[in-house]
Design a protein around this motif. Structure first.
Motif, PDB file in Angstrom:
ATOM      1  N   PHE A  26       0.844  -1.194   0.000  1.00  0.00           N
ATOM      2  CA  PHE A  26       0.000   0.000   0.000  1.00  0.00           C
ATOM      3  C   PHE A  26       0.882   1.249   0.000  1.00  0.00           C
ATOM      4  O   PHE A  26       0.582   2.251  -0.654  1.00  0.00           O
ATOM      5  CB  PHE A  26      -0.914  -0.039   1.233  1.00  0.00           C
ATOM      6  N   GLY A  27       2.010   1.159   0.707  1.00  0.00           N
ATOM      7  CA  GLY A  27       2.943   2.280   0.783  1.00  0.00           C
ATOM      8  C   GLY A  27       3.589   2.625  -0.550  1.00  0.00           C
ATOM      9  O   GLY A  27       4.065   3.746  -0.746  1.00  0.00           O
ATOM     10  N   GLU A  28       3.621   1.658  -1.505  1.00  0.00           N
ATOM     11  CA  GLU A  28       4.207   1.918  -2.820  1.00  0.00           C
ATOM     12  C   GLU A  28       3.534   3.109  -3.500  1.00  0.00           C
ATOM     13  O   GLU A  28       4.190   3.962  -4.094  1.00  0.00           O
ATOM     14  CB  GLU A  28       4.073   0.687  -3.733  1.00  0.00           C
ATOM     15  N   THR A  29       2.201   3.153  -3.439  1.00  0.00           N
ATOM     16  CA  THR A  29       1.448   4.160  -4.195  1.00  0.00           C
ATOM     17  C   THR A  29       0.682   5.139  -3.309  1.00  0.00           C
ATOM     18  O   THR A  29      -0.002   6.018  -3.822  1.00  0.00           O
ATOM     19  CB  THR A  29       0.449   3.458  -5.132  1.00  0.00           C
ATOM     20  N   ALA A  30       0.755   4.972  -1.982  1.00  0.00           N
ATOM     21  CA  ALA A  30      -0.063   5.787  -1.075  1.00  0.00           C
ATOM     22  C   ALA A  30       0.211   7.279  -1.218  1.00  0.00           C
ATOM     23  O   ALA A  30      -0.692   8.096  -1.011  1.00  0.00           O
ATOM     24  CB  ALA A  30       0.171   5.348   0.368  1.00  0.00           C
ATOM     25  N   LEU A  31       1.446   7.644  -1.568  1.00  0.00           N
ATOM     26  CA  LEU A  31       1.779   9.063  -1.675  1.00  0.00           C
ATOM     27  C   LEU A  31       1.513   9.650  -3.062  1.00  0.00           C
ATOM     28  O   LEU A  31       1.743  10.838  -3.281  1.00  0.00           O
ATOM     29  CB  LEU A  31       3.246   9.292  -1.293  1.00  0.00           C
ATOM     30  N   ASN A  32       1.030   8.822  -4.016  1.00  0.00           N
ATOM     31  CA  ASN A  32       0.750   9.343  -5.359  1.00  0.00           C
ATOM     32  C   ASN A  32      -0.244  10.501  -5.309  1.00  0.00           C
ATOM     33  O   ASN A  32      -0.118  11.487  -6.024  1.00  0.00           O
ATOM     34  CB  ASN A  32       0.216   8.242  -6.270  1.00  0.00           C
ATOM     35  N   MET A  33      -1.282  10.362  -4.469  1.00  0.00           N
ATOM     36  CA  MET A  33      -2.292  11.413  -4.332  1.00  0.00           C
ATOM     37  C   MET A  33      -1.733  12.640  -3.593  1.00  0.00           C
ATOM     38  O   MET A  33      -2.281  13.730  -3.691  1.00  0.00           O
ATOM     39  CB  MET A  33      -3.514  10.889  -3.567  1.00  0.00           C
ATOM     40  N   ALA A  34      -0.650  12.434  -2.835  1.00  0.00           N
ATOM     41  CA  ALA A  34      -0.140  13.512  -1.974  1.00  0.00           C
ATOM     42  C   ALA A  34       1.092  14.203  -2.545  1.00  0.00           C
ATOM     43  O   ALA A  34       1.631  15.109  -1.906  1.00  0.00           O
ATOM     44  CB  ALA A  34       0.190  12.949  -0.590  1.00  0.00           C
ATOM     45  N   LEU A  35       1.554  13.781  -3.731  1.00  0.00           N
ATOM     46  CA  LEU A  35       2.787  14.356  -4.268  1.00  0.00           C
ATOM     47  C   LEU A  35       2.694  15.874  -4.420  1.00  0.00           C
ATOM     48  O   LEU A  35       3.643  16.596  -4.107  1.00  0.00           O
ATOM     49  CB  LEU A  35       3.134  13.708  -5.621  1.00  0.00           C
ATOM     50  N   SER A  36       1.548  16.370  -4.893  1.00  0.00           N
ATOM     51  CA  SER A  36       1.395  17.822  -5.052  1.00  0.00           C
ATOM     52  C   SER A  36       1.446  18.517  -3.686  1.00  0.00           C
ATOM     53  O   SER A  36       2.030  19.596  -3.554  1.00  0.00           O
ATOM     54  CB  SER A  36       0.080  18.146  -5.778  1.00  0.00           C
ATOM     55  N   LEU A  88       8.027  -0.287  10.889  1.00  0.00           N
ATOM     56  CA  LEU A  88       7.475   0.635  11.884  1.00  0.00           C
ATOM     57  C   LEU A  88       8.382   1.852  12.070  1.00  0.00           C
ATOM     58  O   LEU A  88       7.909   3.001  12.102  1.00  0.00           O
ATOM     59  CB  LEU A  88       7.292  -0.098  13.216  1.00  0.00           C
ATOM     60  N   LEU A  89       9.687   1.617  12.186  1.00  0.00           N
ATOM     61  CA  LEU A  89      10.639   2.720  12.348  1.00  0.00           C
ATOM     62  C   LEU A  89      10.588   3.656  11.145  1.00  0.00           C
ATOM     63  O   LEU A  89      10.655   4.888  11.287  1.00  0.00           O
ATOM     64  CB  LEU A  89      12.060   2.171  12.533  1.00  0.00           C
ATOM     65  N   GLY A  90      10.448   3.073   9.946  1.00  0.00           N
ATOM     66  CA  GLY A  90      10.376   3.886   8.731  1.00  0.00           C
ATOM     67  C   GLY A  90       9.140   4.771   8.698  1.00  0.00           C
ATOM     68  O   GLY A  90       9.223   5.957   8.336  1.00  0.00           O
ATOM     69  N   THR A  91       7.978   4.212   9.082  1.00  0.00           N
ATOM     70  CA  THR A  91       6.742   5.004   9.063  1.00  0.00           C
ATOM     71  C   THR A  91       6.785   6.115  10.119  1.00  0.00           C
ATOM     72  O   THR A  91       6.292   7.216   9.871  1.00  0.00           O
ATOM     73  CB  THR A  91       5.508   4.117   9.314  1.00  0.00           C
ATOM     74  N   SER A 156      -5.550   6.893   0.470  1.00  0.00           N
ATOM     75  CA  SER A 156      -4.748   8.079   0.789  1.00  0.00           C
ATOM     76  C   SER A 156      -5.468   9.359   0.381  1.00  0.00           C
ATOM     77  O   SER A 156      -5.310  10.395   1.038  1.00  0.00           O
ATOM     78  CB  SER A 156      -3.375   8.004   0.117  1.00  0.00           C
ATOM     79  N   GLY A 157      -6.280   9.302  -0.695  1.00  0.00           N
ATOM     80  CA  GLY A 157      -7.042  10.478  -1.103  1.00  0.00           C
ATOM     81  C   GLY A 157      -7.985  10.939  -0.010  1.00  0.00           C
ATOM     82  O   GLY A 157      -8.099  12.137   0.282  1.00  0.00           O
ATOM     83  N   VAL A 158      -8.661   9.978   0.633  1.00  0.00           N
ATOM     84  CA  VAL A 158      -9.583  10.299   1.730  1.00  0.00           C
ATOM     85  C   VAL A 158      -8.808  10.821   2.941  1.00  0.00           C
ATOM     86  O   VAL A 158      -9.196  11.815   3.574  1.00  0.00           O
ATOM     87  CB  VAL A 158     -10.412   9.050   2.114  1.00  0.00           C
ATOM     88  N   ILE A 159      -7.686  10.152   3.265  1.00  0.00           N
ATOM     89  CA  ILE A 159      -6.874  10.561   4.424  1.00  0.00           C
ATOM     90  C   ILE A 159      -6.308  11.969   4.232  1.00  0.00           C
ATOM     91  O   ILE A 159      -6.351  12.809   5.146  1.00  0.00           O
ATOM     92  CB  ILE A 159      -5.734   9.548   4.672  1.00  0.00           C
ATOM     93  N   ILE A 160      -5.791  12.241   3.039  1.00  0.00           N
ATOM     94  CA  ILE A 160      -5.172  13.546   2.758  1.00  0.00           C
ATOM     95  C   ILE A 160      -6.210  14.668   2.880  1.00  0.00           C
ATOM     96  O   ILE A 160      -5.946  15.719   3.477  1.00  0.00           O
ATOM     97  CB  ILE A 160      -4.557  13.551   1.339  1.00  0.00           C
ATOM     98  N   SER A 161      -7.405  14.445   2.325  1.00  0.00           N
ATOM     99  CA  SER A 161      -8.431  15.491   2.318  1.00  0.00           C
ATOM    100  C   SER A 161      -8.958  15.777   3.721  1.00  0.00           C
ATOM    101  O   SER A 161      -9.313  16.910   4.039  1.00  0.00           O
ATOM    102  CB  SER A 161      -9.593  15.095   1.408  1.00  0.00           C
ATOM    103  N   SER A 162      -9.002  14.747   4.572  1.00  0.00           N
ATOM    104  CA  SER A 162      -9.613  14.936   5.894  1.00  0.00           C
ATOM    105  C   SER A 162      -8.603  15.194   7.010  1.00  0.00           C
ATOM    106  O   SER A 162      -8.889  15.940   7.955  1.00  0.00           O
ATOM    107  CB  SER A 162     -10.467  13.712   6.255  1.00  0.00           C
ATOM    108  N   LEU A 163      -7.402  14.613   6.914  1.00  0.00           N
ATOM    109  CA  LEU A 163      -6.448  14.701   8.027  1.00  0.00           C
ATOM    110  C   LEU A 163      -5.079  15.263   7.638  1.00  0.00           C
ATOM    111  O   LEU A 163      -4.388  15.836   8.460  1.00  0.00           O
ATOM    112  CB  LEU A 163      -6.256  13.315   8.657  1.00  0.00           C
ATOM    113  N   GLY A 164      -4.649  15.051   6.401  1.00  0.00           N
ATOM    114  CA  GLY A 164      -3.310  15.453   5.982  1.00  0.00           C
ATOM    115  C   GLY A 164      -2.459  14.235   5.664  1.00  0.00           C
ATOM    116  O   GLY A 164      -2.694  13.134   6.177  1.00  0.00           O
ATOM    117  N   HIS A 166       0.523  13.273   6.483  1.00  0.00           N
ATOM    118  CA  HIS A 166       1.291  12.623   7.556  1.00  0.00           C
ATOM    119  C   HIS A 166       0.540  11.424   8.143  1.00  0.00           C
ATOM    120  O   HIS A 166       1.164  10.450   8.591  1.00  0.00           O
ATOM    121  CB  HIS A 166       1.585  13.620   8.691  1.00  0.00           C
ATOM    122  N   PHE A 167      -0.803  11.504   8.131  1.00  0.00           N
ATOM    123  CA  PHE A 167      -1.591  10.446   8.765  1.00  0.00           C
ATOM    124  C   PHE A 167      -1.580   9.139   7.977  1.00  0.00           C
ATOM    125  O   PHE A 167      -1.964   8.098   8.501  1.00  0.00           O
ATOM    126  CB  PHE A 167      -3.027  10.927   9.009  1.00  0.00           C
TER     127      PHE A 167
END
Length: 484
Positions: A26-36, A88-91, A156-164, A166-167
């Motif tokens: 999931f981490g492979e693509t989770a930041l695709n929505m957050a790159l901007s 865990l340390l990485g996240t 990640s799209g839902v998380i970014i829009s509601s929390l940011g 980092h979450f």
């Protein structure tokens, strides 16, 4: 006679491994929505921000083949718990990062943990479940491999829009903590620790080979092929991989036993997986760009529009897995490949700056309906042909090529997307930014359509391993001299 290794809680072990791998993939693509968002917050440009995804894939491709060796030196328990703790340390590092450099470091550390868990998951599942139940379990594992990177932009799209953004990491960290606790209690050792000689040259060649290849592919998205920063690492990577292959074939105890590719159904299954991952990772980076940039949806809505396709994958994968045990792979892979082709043709036909949302949802559903019929049967059928002593090598080889496919899919899709935009602007200099972006995405889907056509051709060669063996025996008998 049962050939699986008896463990007290096989389902619990499989669940811990699959969920750990799911969070990592999931981490492979989770930041695709957050790159901007990341680009704006840390004042970095797109080529730099893209390394948050490419760097992750780079670490996986380098580490996964080495894990085949680590599995012969460390117990299953040590590798699983170690992988979860490192992830865990990485996240945590990524979640706390005050600048881009620390964010990238956190991503790379998390990838190290995922690189340990992925091949261990595949090998353990093959060892602790009998062949008769393998279809269902591999169906769930196939779901992990396909759903996690595809679901990344949606969640990640839902998380970014509601929390940011980092979450994204904090939610992952919570799961890693819980899984680590369960792993300490439930994971038992199933691997055979032989402690073979560590060949430093093999590790170096593997690292240079896969690292150079993925670095070149990723850089090609921003630079021309003639640029030294592209062709030099590509050439070095190819030469290193050739030398790595020659060395492995001539070693008594190779780091990765490349003789797994002497088994035709394993080779074909791995290639079908490679093509499938190419399509998944290409669409995972193209569709968020298109939905946000051309159709002007928010990150949350863009993510939710991809949810029905992912839901189809969730529903179909275990069903296909259970039917696989009864029907075999051939029918599913052929029908699935044709369905994938249809899904890509729909994308090419409907993508524009004014496409209604339902058309994209429908095409994505068709695409993942087909992928659910191809990925698991191809993977399971390929691994089923291997003898037990080659499971670790087979899973390492398959997982490594999956990461190369992911990096290649991302890089090639972005390269064609950029070229498509440039070509459209030359023909229509007064076009709006939305129209230019849509044209670039449409051009990139011609690439995935071509990949789909290749998958359809390959699907007709899929057979059960026992059918291949029976055919080989028949040919041997036919060539034996007749004694009168």
């Amino acid at each position: 006679m049962s050939t699986e290794i008896q463990v007290k809680n096989p389902k619990t072990m499989a669940f811990i491994l699959m969920l750990g791998a799911f969070i990592g993939l999931f981490g492979e693509t989770a930041l695709n929505m957050a790159l901007s968002n990341v680009m704006e917050e840390f004042s970095v440009k797109a080529p730099t921000a893209q390394w948050l995804t490419t760097g992750y894939l780079l670490v996986l491709a380098i580490l996964v083949p080495i894990t085949a060796l680590l599995m012969k030196w460390f117990s299953t328990r040590q590798l699983v718990i170690g992988g979860l703790v490192i992830s865990l340390l990485g996240t945590i590092l990524a979640g706390l990062s005050p600048n881009f450099v620390l964010l990238l470091m956190g991503r790379l550390v998390q990838a190290l943990g995922t690189g340990l868990i992925l091949p261990v998951m595949m090998t353990v599942v093959l060892l602790i479940f009998p062949v008769t139940k393998r279809g269902v379990v591999m169906g769930l594992m196939g779901l992990v491999i396909t759903l996690a990177p595809a679901l990344g932009p949606t969640l990640s799209g839902v998380i970014i829009s509601s929390l940011g953004w980092h979450f994204i990491f904090w939610f992952s960290a919570i799961f890693y903590v819980l899984l680590t606790v369960f792993a300490v209690v439930k994971i038992t050792n199933v691997s055979e620790i032989t402690k073979p000689k560590i060949d430093i040259l093999s590790i170096l060649l593997s690292t240079i080979g896969f690292g150079g290849l993925i670095f070149a592919l990723a850089t090609m998205a921003e630079e021309t092929f003639t640029a030294p920063i592209v062709w030099l690492p590509l050439l070095a990577g190819i030469i290193a991989l050739i030398l790595f292959g020659i060395r492995q074939m001539n070693m008594a105890q190779p780091m990765v036993n490349l003789r797994v590719f002497k088994y035709p159904m394993f080779t074909l299954g791995t290639f079908m997986m490679f093509l499938g991952i190419l399509i998944i990772l290409s669409s995972a980076i193209l569709l968020p760009l298109y939905l946000k940039g051309a159709l002007l949806f928010s990150a949350a809505v863009a993510g939710l529009l991809l949810l029905p396709g992912n839901a189809v994958n969730v529903i179909m994968s275990p069903i296909i897995g259970s039917l696989f045990d009864k029907k075999g792979p051939r029918t599913f892979v052929i029908l699935g490949s044709i369905t994938i082709l249809i899904g890509n043709i729909i994308f090419v036909s409907v993508i524009s700056a004014t496409t209604p949302a339902w058309a994209i949802i429908g095409a994505f559903i068709v695409l993942f309906f087909g992928l659910s019929m191809v990925m698991m049967p191809s993977q399971t059928n390929g691994l089923n042909q291997l003898p037990r002593e080659l499971y670790a090598d087979g899973s390492a080889a398959m997982n490594t090529l999956n990461q190369v496919a992911g990096a290649a899919g991302t890089a090639i899709a972005i390269s064609i997307f950029t070229a498509g935009q440039t070509g459209y602007l030359l023909d229509f200099p007064d076009a709006s930014q939305r129209e230019v972006l849509a044209a670039g995405v449409k051009t990139a889907f011609y690439f995935t359509t071509g990949i789909s056509m290749l998958a359809v051709i390959c699907s007709f060669f899929i057979k059960k391993p026992n059918e291949v063996k029976e055919k080989s025996l028949t040919m041997v008998k036919a060539t034996e001299p007749v004694h009168r």
